[in-house]
Every structure is written in C-alpha cells, then in structure tokens.
Design an enzyme around this catalytic site. Structure first.
Site, PDB file in Angstrom:
ATOM      1  N   GLU A 121       0.909  -0.797   0.066  1.00  0.00           N
ATOM      2  CA  GLU A 121      -0.037  -0.155  -0.195  1.00  0.00           C
ATOM      3  C   GLU A 121       0.997   1.068  -0.315  1.00  0.00           C
ATOM      4  O   GLU A 121       0.443   2.464  -0.145  1.00  0.00           O
ATOM      5  CB  GLU A 121      -0.956   0.307   1.185  1.00  0.00           C
ATOM      6  CG  GLU A 121      -1.985  -1.368   0.743  1.00  0.00           C
ATOM      7  CD  GLU A 121      -2.706  -1.491   2.181  1.00  0.00           C
ATOM      8  OE1 GLU A 121      -4.349  -1.665   2.078  1.00  0.00           O
ATOM      9  OE2 GLU A 121      -1.824  -1.789   3.071  1.00  0.00           O
ATOM     10  N   GLU A 133      -4.250  -9.829   3.499  1.00  0.00           N
ATOM     11  CA  GLU A 133      -5.294  -9.124   4.621  1.00  0.00           C
ATOM     12  C   GLU A 133      -6.152 -10.250   5.085  1.00  0.00           C
ATOM     13  O   GLU A 133      -6.242 -11.097   5.925  1.00  0.00           O
ATOM     14  CB  GLU A 133      -5.930  -8.285   4.850  1.00  0.00           C
ATOM     15  CG  GLU A 133      -4.376  -6.916   5.399  1.00  0.00           C
ATOM     16  CD  GLU A 133      -3.642  -6.706   4.261  1.00  0.00           C
ATOM     17  OE1 GLU A 133      -3.067  -5.845   4.134  1.00  0.00           O
ATOM     18  OE2 GLU A 133      -3.568  -7.215   2.879  1.00  0.00           O
TER      19      GLU A 133
END
Length: 257
Positions: A111, A131
């Site tokens: 990210e 995730e």
C-alpha cells in the site's frame, strides 16, 4: 543514535530526497516512530524548493513487510493524523514519489508502493495484499487504489485470493515502471528520479496534482479547473527561465518559484 539505529535514513542527491526504511531485522515493518519520521520527511520534501521529488526504499533487501505486529501488540498503530499509515497513504506529498522495491512489499508495504507515483522493482520483488488470509482487510489504500492501477477483475482476484504478485508479472501489467536485476532497484529509481528532476519542480508538482485530482472532476469543468492550477505555472519564474534557457541553448536553472 548511530546510522544503524535510525528507523529512517534521509539522504539527498541533487534535487532528490532519498528515504530508506531502516528496520531490516523486522523486514522494515512499519512502526509508529517510523511513520512519524516519514511524515516529517514528506513535509520537508514539499516545503523545500530545492527538492523536486523523493525516492522511498527499504534496507536489507526488503521494502516493507507491512505493519509492525509487535508494536501493534503493544497498542501502537503506525498511523499519523491527517496522513494515515506510514505518514503517507492518506495524504501523499505534493511532489512526485518513487518506490524502489526489493524483496517483499506486502500488506501495508504494498500500500505504500501504491501511494507512490512510480514503482521500480527488482525482479525478485513480491507484492501482495494477504489480509483476507488473516481475517482482515487492507485498510491503508490498497482497496481504494489497486482497482485503478490494474484491470478491475485482475485487481479483485488479487484482493480476494490474497495471492502474491511477482515483480515480473507486475511489470507485464504495467503496475511497475521498471523491473531490474536484484539489488539494482534503488540505482534504477535514482536514474529515473534524476531524469525527472531535470524538469521544473513547480510544473512537476502541479502536473501530479492535476492527474490525481482530475479523476473526480465533472467533465464540463475539467479544463476550467485545470486552468486554476496551470495559470500560475505559466506566469512563474521557472516558466520564464525555461523559455530563456531554450533560446540560449543552455540547461535551465530552476528556483521553484
């Protein structure tokens, strides 16, 4: 504090600010202290007219393995108010930022790279948003940005499976600007940065801003809104210097004004 103990190493090369995540024993996992130091560095980058862009990389052959889970267990969340995770993902700097990626860029590390404007990666680099494999969601911009960097269905597959994305594949998808030999990502990123830094800094920052913000502008207002940003650039000292340098057949000397 010795250089080896500094969570963030800050260096300058001409008009380029180099930021090295320096927690190699933790795979450069993002701590609160590192996030805060990054936020301060981005403020420096944006405030200094002698700097045109930044490069962010990781020490020890890894870019960033995401959030520091040991710090999280102590109650630390590596989020800076108004700037988000890593002092970056919610409000990136106004000036261009290049990610130079070696090894893993996973979860929050991916990210961070997605929050940058360009990505250079070694061919052994690995990206991913794993995730969902841990019962979580990617909360630092991955779900907001990835679908705009890749075809929708491809981005959705990566998110829902949580699978790893090798750098070579990322290069074929044009998610990565340059793919290099292992160990060469930073040097290649700096070559790209120096090419960019030869251009006018105000024009660079404004060009970035228009490309980022214009996505949501109403169609009928796009040119009018663009004019608000480009008109001051047209009247800047750097624009006049660029014209003089062209006529005089010399390299322009930018002042960022």
């Amino acid at each position: 504090m010795s250089r080896e103990e500094q969570p963030l190493i800050i260096e300058e090369r001409g008009r380029v600010l180099i930021l090295t995540l320096n927690r190699p024993r933790a795979k450069n996992a993002m701590s609160l202290q590192l996030s805060e130091e990054l936020a301060e560095a981005f403020e420096i980058l944006d405030s200094r007219p002698d700097l045109s862009l930044g490069v962010i990389t990781g020490a020890g052959g890894t870019f960033c393995a995401g959030m520091d889970l040991k710090g999280f267990a102590r109650g630390e969340i590596p989020i800076v108010p108004d700037r988000g995770f890593a002092g970056l993902v919610q409000r990136p700097p106004r000036k261009p930022l290049i990610a130079a990626v070696e090894g893993y860029a996973l979860g929050g590390g991916f990210e961070i790279a997605l929050a940058c404007d360009l990505i250079v990666a070694a061919d052994n680099a690995i990206f991913g948003l794993p995730e969902v494999k841990r019962g979580l969601t990617a909360n630092a911009g991955g779900l907001l940005r990835l679908q705009h960097r890749l075809p929708y269905h491809y981005a959705m597959e990566l998110v829902l499976t949580g699978r790893m994305l090798p750098a070579v594949e990322a290069g074929e998808l044009h998610l990565v600007n340059r793919v290099t030999a292992p160990g060469a990502a930073l040097d290649t990123a700096l070559e790209l940065a120096e090419e960019i830094a030869r251009n006018a800094p105000l024009a660079l920052a404004t060009s970035k801003r228009i490309m980022v913000e214009s996505v949501d502008w109403p169609v009928g207002e796009k040119f009018a809104r663009q004019h608000e940003f480009v008109d001051p650039i047209r009247k800047s000292n750097d624009a006049a210097e660029g014209a003089r340098a062209f006529v005089e057949k010399r390299v322009p000397v930018w002042t960022g004004s």
